[in-house]
Design an enzyme around this catalytic site. Structure first.
Site, PDB file in Angstrom:
ATOM      1  N   ASP A   1       0.705  -1.378  -0.090  1.00  0.00           N
ATOM      2  CA  ASP A   1       0.076  -0.168   0.016  1.00  0.00           C
ATOM      3  C   ASP A   1       0.798   1.274  -0.150  1.00  0.00           C
ATOM      4  O   ASP A   1       1.884   1.443   0.764  1.00  0.00           O
ATOM      5  CB  ASP A   1      -0.913   0.396   1.237  1.00  0.00           C
TER       6      ASP A   1
ATOM      7  N   TYR B   1     -14.625   7.504 -13.302  1.00  0.00           N
ATOM      8  CA  TYR B   1     -14.370   6.420 -12.458  1.00  0.00           C
ATOM      9  C   TYR B   1     -14.765   5.248 -12.798  1.00  0.00           C
ATOM     10  O   TYR B   1     -14.194   3.943 -12.958  1.00  0.00           O
ATOM     11  CB  TYR B   1     -14.996   6.852 -10.957  1.00  0.00           C
TER      12      TYR B   1
END
Ligand code: UDP
Length: 318
Positions: free
Chosen positions: A31, A149
């Site tokens: 991450d 998106y």
């Protein structure tokens, strides 16, 4: 089993890691902390079966090494949240498409199964309720940032399916419907944490538009169960699945429930969309999943309803 979770310090990724560890598996996460936080995984760090790498999936040699050590990959790293998307479309489009390309490419070299997280946003403005995985998608024009998106996630879906069909890579796509639960931040515009924070602090609860638009909220614990079930079997490969609760609530109704369950004195106020997001913003009036496909294959069904979701989120903020 050894699992790799990209975006493992994010909201859904951290719950997934936690569940896999509880089941006795090994979990590595990667991450870059762009929207995820160390706070989400702090409680997992002492587990000897947990490995945490703070870096970007764009670091190819590192990604290759992590893929090498994994049996299954959950690709959860993405730019999410309508506010983030409207404010930073370049980042949304680039993150969502580039990272998925890199993860699929790396997984393909080692033939490791990949789950690709997609979204109910892909159904766009369709009025064909409930949404079925094989129905037509109705998106708005490219001049309206929000739709970038859905488009970026659709490219991810096309890529995942193409890798399966053309290269034989086992891939599964899950379209998540408004996943909510503890640790979700309201920072990127998500409605449930935003309302709960507002109600607990006595601030006005901001309902956008007329509040008649509706959503189906799914508890993150139900969602991670679905993801694990899908990756536990080979007959899900190459397929797209809706993952969501079918209990529908209007956003105004949601605001009322939040105020009531927090025993708040906050007023509920209506905020025009153009003020909340940008001029010409288009919302989706309804979003209800047809979940027969995942039910038929895995027997999965959501077990936690809206009241349980709200109580869990309220407790986590208190
Ligand atoms: N919403 C709202 N107030 C807020 C944030 C969101 O009324 O402070 C509305 C938003 O316009 C949408 C719904 O709540 O109709 C769900 O928004 P969210 O961003 O959580 O997810 P979406 O379903 O839009 O992806």
């Amino acid at each position: 089993m050894h699992y790799l979770i990209t975006g493992g310090a994010g909201f859904v990724g951290s719950h997934l890691g936690e569940e896999l560890l509880q089941r006795g598996h090994h979990v590595a996460i990667i991450d870059d902390l762009s929207t995820g936080t160390i706070h989400n995984i702090r409680h997992l760090k002492t587990n000897p079966r947990f490995e945490c790498v703070i870096d970007t999936c764009a670091n190819r040699p590192l990604l290759a090494e992590l893929v090498d050590g994994a049996d299954v990959i959950f690709h959860m790293a993405a730019a999410v949240g309508v506010r983030l998307i409207v404010e930073s479309p370049v980042r949304t489009i680039e993150t969502n498409i580039k990272l998925t390309e890199l993860v699929l490419e790396a997984a393909s070299k080692k033939r490791k199964p990949v789950f690709v997280a997609s979204t109910s946003e892909c159904y766009g403005k369709s009025l064909e309720i409930p949404f079925r995985e094989d129905q037509d998608l109705v998106l708005g024009p490219s001049s309206k940032g929000r739709w970038s998106y859905a488009c970026s996630k659709l490219i991810d879906e096309f890529l995942a399916i193409a890798y399966y069909r053309e290269r034989g890579l086992p891939t599964v796509v899950g379209r998540l419907f408004n996943t909510v639960g503890p640790r979700q931040t309201g920072q990127y515009g998500m409605v449930v944490p935003t309302f709960v924070k507002q109600a607990l602090s006595g601030a006005p609860v901001t309902v956008f538009g007329d509040g008649q638009q509706s959503r189906c909220f799914t508890h993150v614990r139900d969602v991670v169960r679905a993801l694990i079930l899908l990756m536990d079997r080979a007959d899900s490969y190459g397929e797209v699945f809706n993952i969501g609760n079918t209990e529908e609530v209007s956003i105004h109704g949601l605001a009322e429930q939040v105020v009531q369950r927090t025993q708040s004195t906050s007023p509920i106020v209506l905020v025009p969309y153009e003020k909340a997001y940008e001029p010409g913003f288009e919302d989706m009036p309804r979003r209800v999943p047809d979940i027969r496909k995942i039910q038929r294959l895995t027997g999965w069904t959501p077990t936690l309803g809206l009241s349980q979701i709200l109580d869990d989120v309220i407790a986590s903020f208190r």
